[in-house]
Design an enzyme around this catalytic site. Sequence first.
Site, PDB file in Angstrom:
ATOM      1  N   ARG A 219       0.820  -1.219   0.000  1.00  0.00           N
ATOM      2  CA  ARG A 219       0.000   0.000   0.000  1.00  0.00           C
ATOM      3  C   ARG A 219       0.851   1.265   0.000  1.00  0.00           C
ATOM      4  NH1 ARG A 219      -3.787   2.397   4.474  1.00  0.00           N
ATOM      5  NH2 ARG A 219      -5.426   3.387   3.228  1.00  0.00           N
TER       6      ARG A 219
ATOM      7  N   SER B 219       7.473  10.919  -2.141  1.00  0.00           N
ATOM      8  CA  SER B 219       6.975  12.118  -1.450  1.00  0.00           C
ATOM      9  C   SER B 219       6.220  11.723  -0.176  1.00  0.00           C
ATOM     10  CB  SER B 219       6.059  12.937  -2.369  1.00  0.00           C
ATOM     11  OG  SER B 219       4.989  12.152  -2.850  1.00  0.00           O
TER      12      SER B 219
ATOM     13  N   ASP C 173      -3.723 -13.928  -3.135  1.00  0.00           N
ATOM     14  CA  ASP C 173      -4.308 -14.861  -4.102  1.00  0.00           C
ATOM     15  C   ASP C 173      -5.562 -14.232  -4.717  1.00  0.00           C
ATOM     16  OD1 ASP C 173      -6.254 -14.942  -2.152  1.00  0.00           O
ATOM     17  OD2 ASP C 173      -5.707 -16.917  -1.409  1.00  0.00           O
TER      18      ASP C 173
ATOM     19  N   ASN D 223      -4.068   8.733   4.704  1.00  0.00           N
ATOM     20  CA  ASN D 223      -2.811   8.167   5.221  1.00  0.00           C
ATOM     21  C   ASN D 223      -2.715   8.139   6.743  1.00  0.00           C
ATOM     22  OD1 ASN D 223      -1.897   7.886   2.557  1.00  0.00           O
ATOM     23  ND2 ASN D 223      -0.936   9.923   2.554  1.00  0.00           N
TER      24      ASN D 223
ATOM     25  N   VAL E 128       0.006  10.032  -5.694  1.00  0.00           N
ATOM     26  CA  VAL E 128       0.082  11.454  -5.343  1.00  0.00           C
ATOM     27  C   VAL E 128       1.428  11.986  -5.842  1.00  0.00           C
ATOM     28  CG1 VAL E 128       0.074  13.126  -3.455  1.00  0.00           C
ATOM     29  CG2 VAL E 128      -1.405  11.110  -3.337  1.00  0.00           C
TER      30      VAL E 128
ATOM     31  N   HIS F 215       0.147   4.448  -2.435  1.00  0.00           N
ATOM     32  CA  HIS F 215      -0.151   5.805  -1.943  1.00  0.00           C
ATOM     33  C   HIS F 215       0.947   6.796  -2.313  1.00  0.00           C
ATOM     34  CE1 HIS F 215      -3.691   5.286   1.031  1.00  0.00           C
ATOM     35  NE2 HIS F 215      -3.752   4.387   0.064  1.00  0.00           N
ATOM     36  N   ASP F 216       2.153   6.302  -2.545  1.00  0.00           N
ATOM     37  CA  ASP F 216       3.200   7.192  -3.049  1.00  0.00           C
ATOM     38  C   ASP F 216       2.920   7.548  -4.510  1.00  0.00           C
ATOM     39  OD1 ASP F 216       5.597   8.649  -3.311  1.00  0.00           O
ATOM     40  OD2 ASP F 216       6.652   6.867  -4.050  1.00  0.00           O
TER      41      ASP F 216
ATOM     42  N   THR G  89      -8.752 -15.750   2.737  1.00  0.00           N
ATOM     43  CA  THR G  89      -7.325 -16.057   2.913  1.00  0.00           C
ATOM     44  C   THR G  89      -6.579 -14.743   3.093  1.00  0.00           C
ATOM     45  OG1 THR G  89      -7.117 -16.004   0.514  1.00  0.00           O
ATOM     46  CG2 THR G  89      -7.338 -18.181   1.531  1.00  0.00           C
TER      47      THR G  89
ATOM     48  N   HIS H 250      -6.367  -5.925  -2.473  1.00  0.00           N
ATOM     49  CA  HIS H 250      -7.135  -6.121  -1.240  1.00  0.00           C
ATOM     50  C   HIS H 250      -7.328  -7.601  -0.922  1.00  0.00           C
ATOM     51  CE1 HIS H 250      -8.947  -1.765  -1.055  1.00  0.00           C
ATOM     52  NE2 HIS H 250      -7.635  -1.796  -0.953  1.00  0.00           N
TER      53      HIS H 250
HETATM   54  C1  HEM Z   1      -9.824   0.918  -5.781  1.00  0.00           C
HETATM   55  C2  HEM Z   1      -9.621   1.913  -4.971  1.00  0.00           C
HETATM   56  C3  HEM Z   1      -9.106   1.713  -3.561  1.00  0.00           C
HETATM   57  C4  HEM Z   1      -9.703   2.141  -2.426  1.00  0.00           C
HETATM   58  C5  HEM Z   1     -11.000   2.943  -2.326  1.00  0.00           C
HETATM   59  C6  HEM Z   1      -8.875   1.677  -1.325  1.00  0.00           C
HETATM   60  C7  HEM Z   1      -9.150   1.923   0.005  1.00  0.00           C
HETATM   61  C8  HEM Z   1      -8.537   1.302   1.076  1.00  0.00           C
HETATM   62  C9  HEM Z   1      -8.921   1.424   2.447  1.00  0.00           C
HETATM   63  C10 HEM Z   1     -10.062   2.295   2.963  1.00  0.00           C
HETATM   64  C11 HEM Z   1      -8.099   0.632   3.198  1.00  0.00           C
HETATM   65  C12 HEM Z   1      -8.137   0.439   4.709  1.00  0.00           C
HETATM   66  C13 HEM Z   1      -7.437   1.607   5.399  1.00  0.00           C
HETATM   67  C14 HEM Z   1      -7.645   1.624   6.897  1.00  0.00           C
HETATM   68  O1  HEM Z   1      -8.666   1.157   7.383  1.00  0.00           O
HETATM   69  O2  HEM Z   1      -6.755   2.129   7.602  1.00  0.00           O
HETATM   70  C15 HEM Z   1      -7.182  -0.001   2.273  1.00  0.00           C
HETATM   71  C16 HEM Z   1      -6.201  -0.897   2.630  1.00  0.00           C
HETATM   72  C17 HEM Z   1      -5.304  -1.443   1.751  1.00  0.00           C
HETATM   73  N1  HEM Z   1      -5.167  -1.121   0.409  1.00  0.00           N
HETATM   74 FE1  HEM Z   1      -6.503  -0.096  -0.708  1.00  0.00          FE
HETATM   75  N2  HEM Z   1      -7.808   0.994  -1.813  1.00  0.00           N
HETATM   76  C18 HEM Z   1      -7.896   0.983  -3.182  1.00  0.00           C
HETATM   77  C19 HEM Z   1      -6.979   0.429  -4.062  1.00  0.00           C
HETATM   78  C20 HEM Z   1      -5.799  -0.175  -3.672  1.00  0.00           C
HETATM   79  C21 HEM Z   1      -4.707  -0.503  -4.557  1.00  0.00           C
HETATM   80  C22 HEM Z   1      -4.677  -0.195  -6.055  1.00  0.00           C
HETATM   81  C23 HEM Z   1      -3.744  -1.099  -3.792  1.00  0.00           C
HETATM   82  C24 HEM Z   1      -2.387  -1.600  -4.177  1.00  0.00           C
HETATM   83  C25 HEM Z   1      -1.994  -1.844  -5.405  1.00  0.00           C
HETATM   84  C26 HEM Z   1      -4.253  -1.166  -2.429  1.00  0.00           C
HETATM   85  C27 HEM Z   1      -3.633  -1.777  -1.376  1.00  0.00           C
HETATM   86  C28 HEM Z   1      -4.144  -1.850  -0.092  1.00  0.00           C
HETATM   87  C29 HEM Z   1      -3.607  -2.737   0.925  1.00  0.00           C
HETATM   88  C30 HEM Z   1      -2.518  -3.759   0.729  1.00  0.00           C
HETATM   89  C31 HEM Z   1      -4.317  -2.467   2.094  1.00  0.00           C
HETATM   90  C32 HEM Z   1      -4.094  -3.079   3.490  1.00  0.00           C
HETATM   91  C33 HEM Z   1      -2.964  -2.328   4.165  1.00  0.00           C
HETATM   92  C34 HEM Z   1      -2.620  -2.792   5.575  1.00  0.00           C
HETATM   93  O3  HEM Z   1      -3.200  -3.743   6.096  1.00  0.00           O
HETATM   94  O4  HEM Z   1      -1.720  -2.151   6.165  1.00  0.00           O
HETATM   95  N3  HEM Z   1      -5.480  -0.560  -2.396  1.00  0.00           N
HETATM   96  N4  HEM Z   1      -7.451   0.431   0.991  1.00  0.00           N
END
Ligand code: HEM
Length: 321
Positions: A61, A75, A248, A95, A69, A65-66, A243, A196
């Site tokens: 993630r 950044s 996966d 963030n 933006v 997020h880098d 999982t 996700h």
């Molecule tokens: C489609 C639009 C997306 C939205 C609206 C979104 C939104 C979110 C949100 C709300 C969370 C939970 C944050 C929290 O509760 O603190 C999250 C977690 C996460 N997102 Fe996304 N995300 C998106 C796309 C992506 C993409 C493209 C990636 C990577 C290529 C990604 C990777 C992750 C990962 C791995 C987590 C878990 C991080 C952790 O457990 O530390 N997300 N995302």
Amino acid sequence: MAFSSLITLFSILLFLMGMASGQLSSSNFYATSCPTALSTIQSEVNSAVARERRMGASLLRLHFHDCFVTGCDASLLLDDDSTTGFTGEKTAAPNLNSVRGYEVIDAIKTKLETTECPGVVSCADILAVAARDAVVALGGTSWTVQLGRRDSTTANFALANSGGLPFFDSDLSTLIKNFTDKGFTETEFVALSGAHSVGLAKCLTFRNRIDNDANIDSTFHGFLKSTCDQGGDGFFHNLDNTTDTTFDNAYFTNLLDNKGLLHSDQELFSGGSTDAQVRAYSTNSAAFFSDFGNAMIKMGSLDVSTGTAGQIRTNCRKVNT
Ligand code: HEM
Ligand SMILES: *[C@@H]1O[C@H](CO)[C@@H](O)[C@H](O)[C@H]1NC(C)=O
Ligand SMILES: CC(=O)N[C@H]1CO[C@H](CO)[C@@H](O)[C@@H]1O
């Protein structure tokens, strides 16, 4: 002129054009300047994931997020500085108290700076390689990371705070637009959403889904509601309800069962144009893996600075002075 010289000339030309437009170099970029860079990053990522599997998700993630933006320029890693009044991106809404893993990047950077090759490997490249190694460590797919990113000398709080990163309560058409605006296809958007498959989200981010969505499995709904009513907004649940610590395609199978966690997740399978691809990925993990890797390569090249632009930060949290 021999055909091979023409090819060489053509390659040099392409290379020069690439330099001018901020094109990344091959995965051999550090082969002579820092031959241990890739193995050091991988072993640090492997130990971090061995200590805590969620860290793999967090590192993936960080890169996202880098890159979303102001491009993949690290950044995101710059700290606020009260003496200069500098505000970074870490305290922006998507963030703050959410993005994590900064210490793992610091540990990698410190190792490279102090014992291997000071001033050579950019923080932005570390983020890109760490994201790939994290997915591999979690049992997912691999891809070739192009290198040569330079680090920014500034950050953009305002963009990170609103409009730079997609929102968890957005509908499908908005999400598609958010990704196509950045040059991705709808197919690449669906593939990237498969990230996700790992990691956690706070109740705050799926409260609206619990309260207002009809397309949610009733057992899953009851479980989430009682979990969040008891635990509160800051309580966590797995983004992948099957999982959660393995990268996966189960994320897509969950969507077919109306068990997407975020509203934005379930939007991918809600009667719209992306349904067919979700179905396909749910039965074809090879297709998901291959599309995901290619989309990550594309994400990793968003608005990169190369050549002599920007700098190679010594400390990922601070601009060199
Ligand atoms: C489609 C639009 C997306 C939205 C609206 C979104 C939104 C979110 C949100 C709300 C969370 C939970 C944050 C929290 O509760 O603190 C999250 C977690 C996460 N997102 Fe996304 N995300 C998106 C796309 C992506 C993409 C493209 C990636 C990577 C290529 C990604 C990777 C992750 C990962 C791995 C987590 C878990 C991080 C952790 O457990 O530390 N997300 N995302
Ligand atoms: C997503 O699209 C909406 C609607 O066009 C817009 O308000 C928002 O700023 C966009 N966000 C991103 C990350 O592009
Ligand atoms: C791994 C995981 O998160 N499993 C949960 C999936 O959802 C059900 C409710 O539908 C829970 O009971 C599981 O714990």
